[in-house]
Each structure stands twice: as structure tokens, then as C-alpha cells.
Design an enzyme around this catalytic site. Structure first.
Site, PDB file in Angstrom:
ATOM      1  N   ASP A  65       2.328   5.275  -5.379  1.00 24.12           N
ATOM      2  CA  ASP A  65       1.487   6.376  -5.200  1.00 24.12           C
ATOM      3  C   ASP A  65       2.463   7.611  -5.314  1.00 24.12           C
ATOM      4  OD1 ASP A  65       0.275   8.593  -4.121  1.00 24.12           O
ATOM      5  OD2 ASP A  65       0.079   7.876  -2.111  1.00 24.12           O
TER       6      ASP A  65
ATOM      7  N   HIS B 136      -7.856  10.157   4.571  1.00 26.52           N
ATOM      8  CA  HIS B 136      -7.421   8.950   5.549  1.00 26.52           C
ATOM      9  C   HIS B 136      -7.590   9.481   7.020  1.00 26.52           C
ATOM     10  CE1 HIS B 136      -4.610   8.301   2.049  1.00 26.52           C
ATOM     11  NE2 HIS B 136      -5.074   7.074   2.140  1.00 26.52           N
ATOM     12  N   GLY B 137      -7.973   8.577   7.770  1.00 27.72           N
ATOM     13  CA  GLY B 137      -7.673   8.863   9.361  1.00 27.72           C
ATOM     14  C   GLY B 137      -9.404   8.990   9.819  1.00 27.72           C
TER      15      GLY B 137
ATOM     16  N   ASN C 228      -9.670   0.657   1.134  1.00 27.00           N
ATOM     17  CA  ASN C 228      -8.651   0.539   1.991  1.00 27.00           C
ATOM     18  C   ASN C 228      -9.173   1.165   3.504  1.00 27.00           C
ATOM     19  OD1 ASN C 228      -7.467   0.086  -0.090  1.00 27.00           O
ATOM     20  ND2 ASN C 228      -5.620   1.341   0.211  1.00 27.00           N
TER      21      ASN C 228
ATOM     22  N   GLU D  13      -2.569   5.935  -8.246  1.00 27.29           N
ATOM     23  CA  GLU D  13      -3.552   7.008  -7.622  1.00 27.29           C
ATOM     24  C   GLU D  13      -3.650   8.433  -8.441  1.00 27.29           C
ATOM     25  OE1 GLU D  13      -3.708   7.303  -3.396  1.00 27.29           O
ATOM     26  OE2 GLU D  13      -4.308   9.613  -3.307  1.00 27.29           O
TER      27      GLU D  13
ATOM     28  N   ASP E 129       0.829  -1.203  -0.109  1.00 23.78           N
ATOM     29  CA  ASP E 129       0.064   0.050   0.111  1.00 23.78           C
ATOM     30  C   ASP E 129       0.902   1.464  -0.011  1.00 23.78           C
ATOM     31  OD1 ASP E 129      -2.165   1.560   0.154  1.00 23.78           O
ATOM     32  OD2 ASP E 129      -2.536   1.267   2.427  1.00 23.78           O
TER      33      ASP E 129
ATOM     34  N   GLY F  17     -11.224   4.598   4.034  1.00 27.34           N
ATOM     35  CA  GLY F  17     -12.553   3.921   4.242  1.00 27.34           C
ATOM     36  C   GLY F  17     -13.444   4.378   5.807  1.00 27.34           C
TER      37      GLY F  17
HETATM   38  P1  13P Z   1      -8.155   4.716   6.854  1.00 30.89           P
HETATM   39  O1  13P Z   1      -7.255   4.652   7.816  1.00 30.89           O
HETATM   40  O2  13P Z   1      -9.050   6.240   6.805  1.00 30.89           O
HETATM   41  O3  13P Z   1      -9.359   3.713   6.905  1.00 30.89           O
HETATM   42  O4  13P Z   1      -7.622   4.596   5.406  1.00 30.89           O
HETATM   43  C1  13P Z   1      -6.747   3.568   5.070  1.00 30.89           C
HETATM   44  C2  13P Z   1      -6.287   3.636   3.741  1.00 30.89           C
HETATM   45  O5  13P Z   1      -6.632   4.492   2.834  1.00 30.89           O
HETATM   46  C3  13P Z   1      -4.905   3.120   3.672  1.00 30.89           C
HETATM   47  O6  13P Z   1      -4.475   3.149   2.358  1.00 30.89           O
END
Ligand code: 13P
Length: 406
Positions: A104, A181-182, A231, A134, A82, A211
Site C-alpha cells: 500500500d 474504511h471503518g 476486504n 492500491e 493486508d 466493505g
Molecule cells: P472495513 O473495516 O471498513 O470493513 O474495511 C476493511 C478493509 O478494507 C481492510 O483492508
């Protein structure tokens, strides 16, 4: 057969309108929890290892455990790098066992993103490995409050997406349509019209990063509009954190093992919820029936030497191990000599390739050609060379007989 070609897994999800989770793991507890959930609801899944998390674990050691666990599973699994940052990290990931890689370069300008992604696609396809690119920029940092690192969200343009896919050859595309993210305080405003246009223009599996925290309805609409991989990390990390805090409160003097009690089941519950919500639950058998198994090839050479002594053979082998192990798609280089002296061929190379495509990549690789022509072929005229694909390679019987999962 548990490890399957990630492209087949994603295409199945895309065609059948569900999404496979790309769950980031940072230790064995995550690994076990994700697989437990997958086995319980018979879901395909992607074990994801993010380059930004390499400070928390040793990638090489984690990959050994991840691959072993994946091969032991009875559900279809892919192993994915990833947020890979470079060609070198993609090669390392493939050589350590990743069956999918993300490059990425989304923070780079359009042309630079294309150039860097294309370079990784060329290499990875030569190893049979699909690539996620991406386009647009998903801000935030996994595992932290999204607001802490807002960055600047850049939405994916449908027109650029088509050009990007054509010029890079990516197998799936991470898009920016408003997720971060987060950890989020409120629901983000997702641009579903944009997503629908990207999907129409691309007809490729789309990927959502960030996600965690999205509503059930958002997930449903993302999937209807072409999202086939989601993700997910922060919610698992937080579920583990909450359980550890509760354990600490109940048992203030507890050691490590008391602190992590119940952590795996807390994470597994969350993974299972996602699999049910995203529609991947119950799809394992269909993916196993359609998806090509991901299995290595053993490039085998047995040979005799002439005109050199054993010390010189050893030196040649050492050089070969060093040079050949760096070639994209080479998983392992084993050199050896026969245990019994009266064997027809005294020496061997067992070079393990990630995939059948590596046979040709390896044959034409300039480092391999130079080594073979200068060091090996001149002394090893008497040899037999065969490529074998692994049959019965997975370790499902052992794992399932012991009832580890499910
Ligand atoms: P989250 O930590 O927000 O679920 O996102 C995970 C992600 O996109 C990893 O590439």
C-alpha cells in the site's frame, strides 16, 4: 488440499462474477469464526492480517496458527498481508507463510507508488506470490468511526490504472470508488461508472477496501463491475464487541471466558452472510478443482566435510541459518547432523521454500551465492542436493476427522 494459489482463487471469482472475502483477523476467535463460516457454506476465503493491526498480536505467532488452521481446512484458503508498508514487511510476510501480499503505497505520488509497488512485485513473483496494489486512496481506519479519520478520498483514474498495472505487474488492484474504511453513518456515494471504466481498461480482479456498511445492492453492483475481493473487518469487530457488552451486562462479575462466550458464532454469522451475498458460498469445490495447491519445496542437501572439525562445521551452519533465513521465500532453515555415526552422509541442510519459484531466486541470491562460495562449498565437496515439492502436506485428515469445522 486447503491452501491454494491466491491468484487462481481471485481469477476464478473474477471470471465467474463473485467476490471472495478478505477477512482481517486479530486473534484466534476471528480465525476460527471465519473458517467456520467458510466450511459451513463451502466458500473460498482469504485470511487477512493487516500490518496496521500488528499492535494487537504477534505477527509471527499469529501466522503459525493461521497457517496451521488454513492447512487443516477443507475449503480453499489463501493467507494475505493486508496494507503492507514496505518491501521488508512483504518479505517477512512471505517468509512467515503469506501466499499473497498487498503493498500500500497509495498515499505516495503516482511515480513513487509505481516504483515501490514494482519493487515488491519483482520480489514476490520470484517467490510465486501474487501482489495487490492500491491506486487512489481509500480513507478511514478499520474498526473505528469512518468520520473520525476522513483523510482525503482520492478516486482511482481509469487511465492511470492501466499504466499502473502495466508498469508494476500487480495481480489485482485495490481501487478507490467512494468506499471508506471503518464504521459509516450513511451509505457512501459509489462511482460505478468509474469502476466500470477501470474494469474495462484493466481486465484484472479488482479489490474493494472498506466493505463494512455497504448495502446489498452496492455489493452486487461492485461485483458485476469486476470486484473479485472484498476486504471486511469493522463489522466483525463490532459484532464481537456487541456480544461482549451483552455478556458483561448479563454477568457483571464474569471473567474473560464468560465475556467472549458466543463471540465466535456472532462473527461467523456475519461472515456467512457476506459469503452468501457476495456469491462465494458454494464455490469451494470449483476453486479446489481449478486452483493450484500452494505447497512448499524442501531444498535438501546431505553432505560430508573435509579439512574441518565439528566445531567449525557448527559455526558454518550458524552463519548459514542467519544469512539464508532472510532471503525472500525462505520459510525455514534446518541444519543438522546424523543421529547415527555410520551414515553415508553426516550433515544436512533442509531449507524450506514458500514455492517452486524460490528455487531459482535462491540460487541467484547474492547472499546465498557468497555464503555458498566462501563458507560451504570449499569444505563440502561430497554432497547430494535435491528439491522436493510437498505432497500430502496439508493436515486435512486430522482436522476433519475431529470435526472441528462445519
Ligand atoms: P472495513 O473495516 O471498513 O470493513 O474495511 C476493511 C478493509 O478494507 C481492510 O483492508
Amino acid at each position: 488440499m486447503a491452501l491454494v494459489y491466491m491468484g487462481d482463487m481471485l481469477n476464478h471469482a473474477y471470471r465467474n462474477q463473485y467476490a471472495v472475502g478478505g477477512f482481517d483477523l486479530v486473534n484466534l476467535e476471528f480465525l476460527d469464526a471465519i473458517l467456520q463460516a467458510g466450511e459451513r457454506c463451502r466458500s473460498p476465503l482469504i485470511l487477512s492480517l493487516a500490518e496496521s493491526h500488528f499492535e494487537y498480536f504477534d505477527f509471527e505467532i499469529a501466522m503459525a496458527a493461521t497457517e496451521r488452521a488454513a492447512r487443516r481446512a477443507s475449503i480453499p484458503v489463501a493467507i494475505h498481508l493486508d496494507h503492507g508498508s514496505s518491501l521488508e514487511s512483504a518479505i517477512r510476510a512471505i517468509n512467515l507463510g503469506c501466499s499473497g501480499v498487498m503493498v500500500d503505497a497509495s498515499e505516495e505520488p503516482f511515480e513513487e507508488n509505481i516504483a515501490r509497488t514494482h519493487e515488491v512485485v519483482q520480489m514476490a513473483h520470484g517467490c510465486g506470490v501474487p501482489v495487490e496494489g492500491e491506486l487512489g486512496y481509500v480513507a478511514g481506519v478499520e474498526g473505528e468511526d469512518a468520520e473520525k479519520h476522513p483523510g482525503e478520498v482520492r478516486y482511482t483514474s481509469p487511465g492511470e490504472a492501466r499504466e499502473y498495472a502495466d508498469r508494476t505487474g500487480v495481480d489485482c488492484l485495490a481501487v478507490s470508488v467512494g468506499t471508506v474504511h471503518g464504521r459509516m453513518r450513511s451509505q457512501p456515494n459509489l462511482d460505478f461508472d468509474r469502476l466500470a471504466k477501470i474494469n474495462e481498461a484493466l481486465q484484472l480482479p479488482l479489490v474493494i477496501h472498506g466493505g463494512t456498511g455497504l448495502s446489498d445492492e452496492s455489493f452486487r453492483r461492485l461485483i458485476t463491475n469486476g470486484v473479485a475481493k472484498i476486504n471486511y473487518y469493522t463489522a466483525l469487530n463490532d459484532a464481537a464487541g456487541a456480544r461482549i457488552r451483552a455478556n458483561a451486562e448479563n454477568d457483571p462479575k464474569g471473567g474473560y471466558t464468560s465475556m467472549v462466550k458466543g463471540v465466535r458464532s456472532a462473527m461467523a454469522e456475519e461472515v456467512k452472510r457476506c459469503m452468501e451475498l457476495w456469491g462465494s458460498a458454494g464455490k469451494a469445490d470449483a476453486v479446489l478443482a481449478e486452483g493450484r495447491p500452494w505447497r512448499p519445496v524442501e531444498h535438501t542437501i546431505i553432505y560430508n566435510v573435509s579439512g574441518v572439525d565439528d566445531r567449525q562445521v557448527e559455526a558454518m551452519m550458524a552463519r548459514g541459518r542467519e544469512v539464508l533465513a532472510k532471503i525472500p521465500g525462505v520459510r525455514r532453515v534446518f541444519t543438522g547432523w546424523a543421529v547415527n555415526d555410520n551414515t553415508q552422509y553426516r550433515f544436512c541442510w533442509l531449507v524450506q521454500f514458500a514455492h517452486e519459484n524460490v528455487i531459482e531466486t535462491y540460487r541467484n541470491d547474492p547472499e546465498h551465492v557468497a555464503f555458498a562460495n566462501e563458507y560451504f562449498r570449499p569444505i563440502a565437496g561430497d554432497r547430494i542436493s535435491v528439491d522436493y515439492v510437498g505432497i500430502g502436506y496439508d493436515i486435512t485428515e486430522v482436522g476433519r476427522a475431529r470435526g472441528q469445522y462445519g
